[in-house]
Design a protein around this motif. Structure first.
Motif, PDB file in Angstrom:
ATOM      1  N   ALA A  72       0.772  -1.407  -0.208  1.00 45.15           N
ATOM      2  CA  ALA A  72      -0.076  -0.055  -0.030  1.00 45.15           C
ATOM      3  C   ALA A  72       0.959   1.237  -0.062  1.00 45.15           C
ATOM      4  O   ALA A  72       1.723   1.335   0.583  1.00 45.15           O
ATOM      5  CB  ALA A  72      -0.644   0.196   1.401  1.00 45.15           C
ATOM      6  N   LEU A  73       0.250   2.380  -0.499  1.00 46.30           N
ATOM      7  CA  LEU A  73       0.870   3.720  -0.695  1.00 46.30           C
ATOM      8  C   LEU A  73      -0.079   4.630  -0.117  1.00 46.30           C
ATOM      9  O   LEU A  73      -1.128   4.920  -0.766  1.00 46.30           O
ATOM     10  CB  LEU A  73       1.323   3.981  -2.159  1.00 46.30           C
ATOM     11  N   VAL A  74       0.226   5.399   1.070  1.00 45.30           N
ATOM     12  CA  VAL A  74      -0.862   6.051   1.617  1.00 45.30           C
ATOM     13  C   VAL A  74      -0.119   7.672   1.486  1.00 45.30           C
ATOM     14  O   VAL A  74       1.074   7.799   1.979  1.00 45.30           O
ATOM     15  CB  VAL A  74      -0.958   5.759   3.203  1.00 45.30           C
ATOM     16  N   VAL A  75      -0.705   8.482   0.973  1.00 46.96           N
ATOM     17  CA  VAL A  75      -0.457   9.755   0.782  1.00 46.96           C
ATOM     18  C   VAL A  75      -1.413  10.603   1.858  1.00 46.96           C
ATOM     19  O   VAL A  75      -2.535  11.010   1.571  1.00 46.96           O
ATOM     20  CB  VAL A  75      -0.522  10.555  -0.511  1.00 46.96           C
ATOM     21  N   GLU A  76      -0.647  11.232   2.715  1.00 44.22           N
ATOM     22  CA  GLU A  76      -1.631  11.685   3.936  1.00 44.22           C
ATOM     23  C   GLU A  76      -1.878  13.239   3.708  1.00 44.22           C
ATOM     24  O   GLU A  76      -1.231  13.941   2.833  1.00 44.22           O
ATOM     25  CB  GLU A  76      -1.016  11.647   5.239  1.00 44.22           C
ATOM     26  N   GLU A  77      -3.084  13.707   3.931  1.00 38.82           N
ATOM     27  CA  GLU A  77      -3.486  15.248   3.506  1.00 38.82           C
ATOM     28  C   GLU A  77      -2.387  16.050   4.239  1.00 38.82           C
ATOM     29  O   GLU A  77      -1.968  15.593   5.525  1.00 38.82           O
ATOM     30  CB  GLU A  77      -4.801  15.236   4.255  1.00 38.82           C
ATOM     31  N   ALA A  78      -2.242  17.135   4.032  1.00 38.83           N
ATOM     32  CA  ALA A  78      -1.220  18.046   4.493  1.00 38.83           C
ATOM     33  C   ALA A  78      -1.469  18.501   6.045  1.00 38.83           C
ATOM     34  O   ALA A  78      -0.567  18.489   6.619  1.00 38.83           O
ATOM     35  CB  ALA A  78      -1.099  19.304   3.398  1.00 38.83           C
ATOM     36  N   GLY A  79      -2.718  18.520   6.217  1.00 42.18           N
ATOM     37  CA  GLY A  79      -3.035  19.033   7.409  1.00 42.18           C
ATOM     38  C   GLY A  79      -3.364  17.869   8.467  1.00 42.18           C
ATOM     39  O   GLY A  79      -2.927  16.705   8.185  1.00 42.18           O
ATOM     40  N   SER A  80      -3.989  17.981   9.724  1.00 45.94           N
ATOM     41  CA  SER A  80      -4.004  17.019  10.709  1.00 45.94           C
ATOM     42  C   SER A  80      -5.137  16.159  10.186  1.00 45.94           C
ATOM     43  O   SER A  80      -6.100  16.564   9.502  1.00 45.94           O
ATOM     44  CB  SER A  80      -4.132  17.413  11.973  1.00 45.94           C
ATOM     45  N   SER A  81      -5.235  14.829  10.592  1.00 48.13           N
ATOM     46  CA  SER A  81      -6.189  13.928  10.351  1.00 48.13           C
ATOM     47  C   SER A  81      -7.555  13.996  10.977  1.00 48.13           C
ATOM     48  O   SER A  81      -7.545  14.625  12.273  1.00 48.13           O
ATOM     49  CB  SER A  81      -5.952  12.600  10.267  1.00 48.13           C
ATOM     50  N   ALA A  82      -8.764  14.216  10.336  1.00 47.44           N
ATOM     51  CA  ALA A  82      -9.877  14.084  11.156  1.00 47.44           C
ATOM     52  C   ALA A  82     -10.507  13.142  11.706  1.00 47.44           C
ATOM     53  O   ALA A  82     -11.642  12.995  12.531  1.00 47.44           O
ATOM     54  CB  ALA A  82     -11.079  14.684  10.018  1.00 47.44           C
ATOM     55  N   TYR A  83      -9.626  12.051  11.805  1.00 43.06           N
ATOM     56  CA  TYR A  83      -9.961  10.658  12.394  1.00 43.06           C
ATOM     57  C   TYR A  83      -8.858  10.304  13.273  1.00 43.06           C
ATOM     58  O   TYR A  83      -7.615  10.255  13.281  1.00 43.06           O
ATOM     59  CB  TYR A  83     -10.098   9.579  11.102  1.00 43.06           C
ATOM     60  N   ALA A  84      -9.455   9.871  14.416  1.00 42.05           N
ATOM     61  CA  ALA A  84      -8.500   9.393  15.755  1.00 42.05           C
ATOM     62  C   ALA A  84      -8.023   7.952  15.258  1.00 42.05           C
ATOM     63  O   ALA A  84      -6.937   7.726  15.908  1.00 42.05           O
ATOM     64  CB  ALA A  84      -9.368   9.267  17.020  1.00 42.05           C
ATOM     65  N   SER A  85      -8.432   7.316  14.393  1.00 45.21           N
ATOM     66  CA  SER A  85      -7.707   5.957  14.078  1.00 45.21           C
ATOM     67  C   SER A  85      -7.702   5.920  12.503  1.00 45.21           C
ATOM     68  O   SER A  85      -8.762   6.412  11.857  1.00 45.21           O
ATOM     69  CB  SER A  85      -8.083   4.944  14.926  1.00 45.21           C
ATOM     70  N   ASP A  86      -6.937   5.259  11.780  1.00 47.58           N
ATOM     71  CA  ASP A  86      -6.768   5.121  10.316  1.00 47.58           C
ATOM     72  C   ASP A  86      -5.912   4.200  10.036  1.00 47.58           C
ATOM     73  O   ASP A  86      -4.782   3.780  10.431  1.00 47.58           O
ATOM     74  CB  ASP A  86      -5.929   6.311   9.902  1.00 47.58           C
ATOM     75  N   HIS A  87      -6.631   3.269   9.398  1.00 46.12           N
ATOM     76  CA  HIS A  87      -6.176   1.702   9.374  1.00 46.12           C
ATOM     77  C   HIS A  87      -6.047   1.377   7.751  1.00 46.12           C
ATOM     78  O   HIS A  87      -7.066   1.587   6.942  1.00 46.12           O
ATOM     79  CB  HIS A  87      -6.992   0.582   9.755  1.00 46.12           C
ATOM     80  N   VAL A  88      -5.155   0.787   7.231  1.00 47.29           N
ATOM     81  CA  VAL A  88      -4.923   0.313   5.872  1.00 47.29           C
ATOM     82  C   VAL A  88      -5.589  -1.235   5.943  1.00 47.29           C
ATOM     83  O   VAL A  88      -5.059  -2.036   6.789  1.00 47.29           O
ATOM     84  CB  VAL A  88      -3.488   0.285   5.265  1.00 47.29           C
ATOM     85  N   LEU A  89      -6.362  -1.672   5.069  1.00 44.86           N
ATOM     86  CA  LEU A  89      -6.589  -3.101   4.997  1.00 44.86           C
ATOM     87  C   LEU A  89      -6.133  -3.565   3.415  1.00 44.86           C
ATOM     88  O   LEU A  89      -7.042  -3.150   2.715  1.00 44.86           O
ATOM     89  CB  LEU A  89      -8.318  -3.339   5.268  1.00 44.86           C
ATOM     90  N   PHE A  90      -5.211  -4.223   3.468  1.00 42.80           N
ATOM     91  CA  PHE A  90      -4.630  -4.536   2.125  1.00 42.80           C
ATOM     92  C   PHE A  90      -4.960  -6.078   1.945  1.00 42.80           C
ATOM     93  O   PHE A  90      -4.520  -7.034   2.604  1.00 42.80           O
ATOM     94  CB  PHE A  90      -3.169  -4.387   2.206  1.00 42.80           C
ATOM     95  N   ILE A  91      -5.893  -6.182   0.883  1.00 44.78           N
ATOM     96  CA  ILE A  91      -6.453  -7.529   1.040  1.00 44.78           C
ATOM     97  C   ILE A  91      -5.830  -8.248  -0.126  1.00 44.78           C
ATOM     98  O   ILE A  91      -5.685  -7.938  -1.442  1.00 44.78           O
ATOM     99  CB  ILE A  91      -7.972  -7.627   0.523  1.00 44.78           C
ATOM    100  N   GLN A  92      -5.378  -9.515   0.041  1.00 45.86           N
ATOM    101  CA  GLN A  92      -4.640 -10.407  -1.073  1.00 45.86           C
ATOM    102  C   GLN A  92      -5.364 -11.670  -0.957  1.00 45.86           C
ATOM    103  O   GLN A  92      -6.224 -11.887  -0.175  1.00 45.86           O
ATOM    104  CB  GLN A  92      -3.186 -10.707  -0.616  1.00 45.86           C
ATOM    105  N   SER A  93      -5.314 -12.440  -2.158  1.00 41.81           N
ATOM    106  CA  SER A  93      -5.704 -13.718  -1.899  1.00 41.81           C
ATOM    107  C   SER A  93      -4.718 -14.848  -2.563  1.00 41.81           C
ATOM    108  O   SER A  93      -4.181 -14.631  -3.453  1.00 41.81           O
ATOM    109  CB  SER A  93      -7.193 -13.738  -2.924  1.00 41.81           C
ATOM    110  N   PHE A  94      -5.083 -16.103  -2.209  1.00 45.22           N
ATOM    111  CA  PHE A  94      -4.398 -17.201  -2.616  1.00 45.22           C
ATOM    112  C   PHE A  94      -5.074 -18.398  -2.989  1.00 45.22           C
ATOM    113  O   PHE A  94      -6.194 -18.700  -2.326  1.00 45.22           O
ATOM    114  CB  PHE A  94      -3.070 -17.529  -1.539  1.00 45.22           C
ATOM    115  N   PRO A  95      -4.938 -19.180  -4.131  1.00 42.73           N
ATOM    116  CA  PRO A  95      -5.566 -20.267  -4.313  1.00 42.73           C
ATOM    117  C   PRO A  95      -5.821 -21.325  -3.280  1.00 42.73           C
ATOM    118  O   PRO A  95      -4.887 -21.419  -2.349  1.00 42.73           O
ATOM    119  CB  PRO A  95      -4.925 -21.070  -5.363  1.00 42.73           C
TER     120      PRO A  95
END
Length: 417
Positions: free
Chosen positions: A151-174
């Motif tokens: 994942a590549l996260v480009v954050e907003e220039a100011g402070s976040s409006a959210y107290a928590s911030d999570h990436v959910l990078f979903i992969q799959s395998f046969p």
């Protein structure tokens, strides 16, 4: 396959420690010198592509991993800042990278996507123009499916409006047991945390070749960005459901209960598959109501003039044409209407490099109020998209079949000054 859901009593034990840590950070910041020197430019982030295995998740077959991890590290940078990488290749084949959804000048895109030969190291550096959720992966579909992605996260220039911030990078395998494996951030059904009676930002990345139907089982959730670009008016997910095309992303503001966890599932034709759990932490209070405020907009055109647009079609069949055809040339400032004509019995996911696009309404008399760089096209259907050409260069359009990720169409278009 599921994991136990932590009780509220268990997770509350961590809240006081988190508060004390925040207070310590505040004291340290107050004691910092008033005229501190500007920090030096950060050292390049090392990305090392090498063979590996993850038998507990991906079976016994070989994988290609960044830094020995599944997925590769989350790259984070502020909007307007430079991202600097040192990419080394310990595989037996060349590796080139795509930064899906990231708007770059043509020269920077070409440099970022240059092949790194086995045993070599290359430097990649570019300026993060847009804030949003993106991802990087090998341009080879086979290597990308073998886990060479992150994942590549480009954050907003100011402070976040959210107290928590999570990436959910979903992969799959046969599946080897008949049960599909969908790890999130390299784990099966991980537990995340967010503020009780508050909202958490969830950044979904579909790094699988499968169209995913997700459902968030909890209080109201709102879409705040699609394919990295903020939506102008956040909208509530009906029954908590959202679909992600292969390669697509969605940012969701999930409202949390004051005690009960939010369950995130993949809906299937059989039983749902638990993807992740978000547990509320901290003191409860009045829950937010109504949609959240929109994210700061990136610099995209407010209007796409369609009257004099270049109109072209990409036929999507069983095999891509060879050599790769050109869809034509267009001058900077002119609009393009691209018809994605899928003749297959399976849905496809179409990645448009260079420019985010709007989904057009049936009569080309308007468009959906969000942007795509990865366009879902149902089976036996033609979908039209529009964008305004603003970046000179030669750009690719690639269609991959849902289910197996096979490339079924490819073309280029050229933007001239």
């Amino acid at each position: 396959m599921t994991t136990p859901i932590p009780s509220r009593r268990t997770v509350l034990k961590g809240a006081a420690a988190l508060s004390l840590a925040g207070a310590a950070d505040a004291v340290a910041a107050a004691m910092a010198p008033a005229f501190a020197q500007a920090p030096a430019a950060p050292a390049p982030i090392a990305l090392s592509a090498a063979p590996g295995t993850m038998p507990e998740l991906a079976g016994q077959g070989p994988l290609a991993l960044f830094n020995g991890a599944l997925p590769g590290p989350v790259l984070r940078v502020k909007k307007g800042a430079d991202l600097s990488l040192a990419v080394s290749n310990a595989l037996s084949e060349s590796v080139s990278l795509a930064f899906q959804g990231v708007r770059l000048p043509a020269a920077a895109a070409a440099a970022a996507g240059a092949a790194v030969a086995p045993g070599k190291t290359a430097s990649i550096r570019f300026t993060a123009k847009d804030a949003g959720t993106f991802w990087y992966h090998a341009t080879s579909p086979a290597l990308a499916r073998r886990a060479l992605a992150g994942a590549l996260v480009v954050e907003e220039a100011g402070s976040s409006a959210y107290a928590s911030d999570h990436v959910l990078f979903i992969q799959s395998f046969p599946p080897e047991s008949g049960v599909p494996i969908f790890p999130v951030n390299g784990s099966i059904s991980p537990t995340l945390q967010g503020p009780a009676s508050g909202r958490t930002r969830l950044r979904f990345v579909n790094a699988t070749p499968v169209f995913l139907r997700l459902r968030l089982k909890g209080p109201a959730s709102y879409a705040i960005a699609v394919d990295g670009q903020p939506v102008s008016e956040p909208f509530e997910l009906k029954d908590g459901r959202i679909q992600l095309a292969p390669g697509g992303r969605a940012d969701v503001a999930a409202t949390l209960d004051d005690a009960d966890a939010t369950i995130i599932e993949i809906e299937t034709t059989q039983d749902p598959i638990r993807l992740a759990v978000v547990t509320p932490v901290g003191p409860a209070g009045p829950a937010p109501s109504g949609p959240p405020a929109p994210l700061p907009a990136n610099a995209l055109p407010a209007q796409i003039p369609l009257k004099d647009a270049l109109r072209v079609e990409l036929p999507i069949g069983d095999k891509p044409a060879k050599p790769v055809p050109s869809l034509g040339k267009v001058k900077v400032g002119r609009s393009v209407v691209l018809a994605l004509a899928n003749s297959l019995d399976a849905p496809v996911s179409v990645n448009i490099a260079g420019h985010p696009a709007r989904l057009l309404d049936g009569l080309d008399d308007g468009w959906k109020p969000w942007w795509h760089d990865t366009v879902p096209v149902p089976a036996k259907t033609t979908v039209r998209v529009a964008f305004q050409a603003d970046t000179p260069g030669t750009w690719s359009v690639t269609a991959q079949r849902g289910g197996d990720g096979e490339v079924v169409a490819a073309a280029t278009y050229e933007v001239t000054a």
